[in-house]
Design a protein around this motif. Structure first.
Motif, PDB file in Angstrom:
ATOM      1  N   UNK A 322       0.694  -1.160   0.081  1.00 51.89           N
ATOM      2  CA  UNK A 322      -0.100   0.018  -0.033  1.00 51.89           C
ATOM      3  C   UNK A 322       0.826   1.217  -0.074  1.00 51.89           C
ATOM      4  N   UNK A 323       2.107   1.116   0.280  1.00 52.12           N
ATOM      5  CA  UNK A 323       2.975   2.527   0.370  1.00 52.12           C
ATOM      6  C   UNK A 323       2.656   3.450  -0.857  1.00 52.12           C
ATOM      7  N   UNK A 324       2.899   3.005  -2.073  1.00 54.63           N
ATOM      8  CA  UNK A 324       2.822   3.686  -3.197  1.00 54.63           C
ATOM      9  C   UNK A 324       1.399   4.388  -3.323  1.00 54.63           C
ATOM     10  N   UNK A 325       0.445   3.536  -3.058  1.00 56.68           N
ATOM     11  CA  UNK A 325      -0.968   3.939  -3.184  1.00 56.68           C
ATOM     12  C   UNK A 325      -1.186   5.255  -2.130  1.00 56.68           C
ATOM     13  N   UNK A 326      -0.483   5.038  -0.876  1.00 59.01           N
ATOM     14  CA  UNK A 326      -0.661   5.968  -0.076  1.00 59.01           C
ATOM     15  C   UNK A 326       0.139   7.357  -0.407  1.00 59.01           C
ATOM     16  N   UNK A 327       1.238   7.334  -0.873  1.00 56.59           N
ATOM     17  CA  UNK A 327       2.105   8.409  -1.102  1.00 56.59           C
ATOM     18  C   UNK A 327       1.380   9.070  -2.265  1.00 56.59           C
ATOM     19  N   UNK A 332      -1.708  14.131  -3.984  1.00 58.75           N
ATOM     20  CA  UNK A 332      -2.853  14.528  -4.671  1.00 58.75           C
ATOM     21  C   UNK A 332      -3.923  15.287  -3.641  1.00 58.75           C
ATOM     22  N   UNK A 333      -3.912  14.717  -2.440  1.00 61.33           N
ATOM     23  CA  UNK A 333      -5.095  15.496  -1.730  1.00 61.33           C
ATOM     24  C   UNK A 333      -4.139  16.654  -1.032  1.00 61.33           C
ATOM     25  N   UNK A 334      -2.851  16.890  -0.898  1.00 56.16           N
ATOM     26  CA  UNK A 334      -2.382  17.844  -0.622  1.00 56.16           C
ATOM     27  C   UNK A 334      -2.414  18.915  -1.659  1.00 56.16           C
ATOM     28  N   UNK A 335      -2.194  18.545  -2.808  1.00 54.58           N
ATOM     29  CA  UNK A 335      -2.541  19.755  -3.901  1.00 54.58           C
ATOM     30  C   UNK A 335      -4.104  20.054  -3.905  1.00 54.58           C
ATOM     31  N   UNK A 336      -5.172  19.156  -3.823  1.00 55.42           N
ATOM     32  CA  UNK A 336      -6.635  19.353  -3.521  1.00 55.42           C
ATOM     33  C   UNK A 336      -6.876  20.593  -2.452  1.00 55.42           C
ATOM     34  N   UNK A 337      -6.194  20.302  -1.517  1.00 55.06           N
ATOM     35  CA  UNK A 337      -6.526  21.154  -0.081  1.00 55.06           C
ATOM     36  C   UNK A 337      -5.950  22.454  -0.598  1.00 55.06           C
TER      37      UNK A 337
END
Length: 350
Positions: A322-327, A332-337
């Motif tokens: 799951x590491x690559x998925x979470x990174x 992406x969520x950092x950008x959206x925020x």
């Protein structure tokens, strides 16, 4: 003939660990009234959860707690809060009392290096929501869960914890401080380059926005903190019910909402699920404009906790998978925020 060495518990295979934990579950079961048979292992991610049955006493689940995650005061406090919710009418797992009158027992077993805390809870019907695929059923489930969380958060605003109550805090320090509760996401080797820069920029802004957002009683209190689909049981007759309060603690109510939505974010039906969930929460509780604006912030913060989780469990198959998925999702969520960030979040009442 030379004896085959017995592997250390933590270097043994998952199958071997599960076998030893089953033996521990059998030893633990006699500490409660009833003649219990261990049926099967339900879940073993960190805690080990077994299904037990008795011809005269029904069905229960036995939870063997992982060592070192919570001290005894925190474990007892989890059960205190669950009991308070049950007494207030919430359908949460009901705890069974052991022969000694306690709901938490200590058990030892060969091949497991340390004693473990164990509790027993009534069985709750249903399947994990992670196994539900029909979008209309998911919509109904999340309408109901939205209402339940709104009611739970309202209860949290009123509830006064007893003396000695101790649970972790999913506050600014617990999420983005120097020692986050689930591990320091900054130390994850896979978080590097442009992804690391994007996350660092969002973390710096999040520190400021959390101060502005505030931790008044209308937005911060006791929360479940792990309402992922695996921790919601769905039964067509009983409806959906939250289980597994192992990570409950003091935190922002929006962090609870973000947790419920996080793993659905790439689901084709996410817009329906999200709106059903947040809409029912808003109707049953309080989700004002400033809180709506803050949801991308808390989705990003939830992502950071999973980066810390895989960093501190790098040896596990789940972390490797799951590491690559979470990174990717954290970046992406950092950008959206940051891109959708409003000029002001507003502060909660104190």
């Amino acid at each position: 003939m030379m004896a085959v060495p017995v592997p250390d518990f933590y270097t043994a295979s998952v199958a071997e660990q599960s076998h030893r934990l089953r033996d521990m579950a059998c030893r633990a079961a006699v500490l409660w009234p009833g003649r219990w048979q261990v049926e099967r292992l339900l879940k073993y991610r960190e805690n080990a959860v077994f299904a037990l049955s008795s011809a005269t006493d029904g069905r229960v689940v036995l939870r063997i707690h992982r060592p070192g995650y919570h001290q005894v005061a925190a474990l007892k406090s989890e059960l205190v809060w669950m009991q308070a919710l049950s007494e207030a009418g919430f359908c949460v797992p009901v705890l069974r009392t052991g022969h000694d009158g306690g709901v938490l027992q200590v058990v030892e077993a060969p091949g497991i290096p340390e004693p473990r805390f164990v509790d027993m809870q009534d069985h709750m019907p249903g399947v994990p929501v992670s196994e539900v695929t029909d979008i209309r059923t998911l919509e109904k489930i999340y309408v109901d869960i939205g209402r339940q969380l709104a009611a739970m958060h309202a209860h949290s605003m009123r509830w006064v914890a007893p003396e000695g109550f101790h649970r972790p805090s999913w506050d600014s320090d617990g999420l983005i401080g120097q020692s986050p509760l689930w591990g320091d996401f900054r130390q994850l080797p896979a978080l590097s380059g442009n992804d690391a820069r994007r996350v660092a920029e969002a973390v710096a802004q999040a520190e400021r926005d959390l101060r502005e957002f505030g931790d008044g009683r209308d937005r911060f209190g006791m929360i479940h903190a792990d309402g992922i689909a695996d921790n919601i049981l769905y039964d067509p007759h009983a409806g959906p019910r939250l289980i597994d309060f192992d990570d409950c603690g003091h935190g922002w109510f929006l962090f609870d909402l973000a947790t419920c939505l996080f793993f659905h974010e790439d689901h084709p039906g996410y817009p329906v699920i999200s709106e059903s969930f947040l809409g029912s929460y808003a109707q049953a509780g309080k989700l004002d404009a400033s809180m709506r604006r803050a949801m991308p912030l808390f989705m990003f913060l939830r992502a950071l906790t999973y980066l810390g989780w895989v960093h501190t469990r790098a040896e596990t198959g789940t972390a490797r998978e799951m590491t690559s998925f979470f990174v990717e999702r954290a970046a992406r969520l950092a950008d959206s925020y940051l891109k959708g960030r409003p000029t002001s979040f507003g502060a909660g009442i104190s």
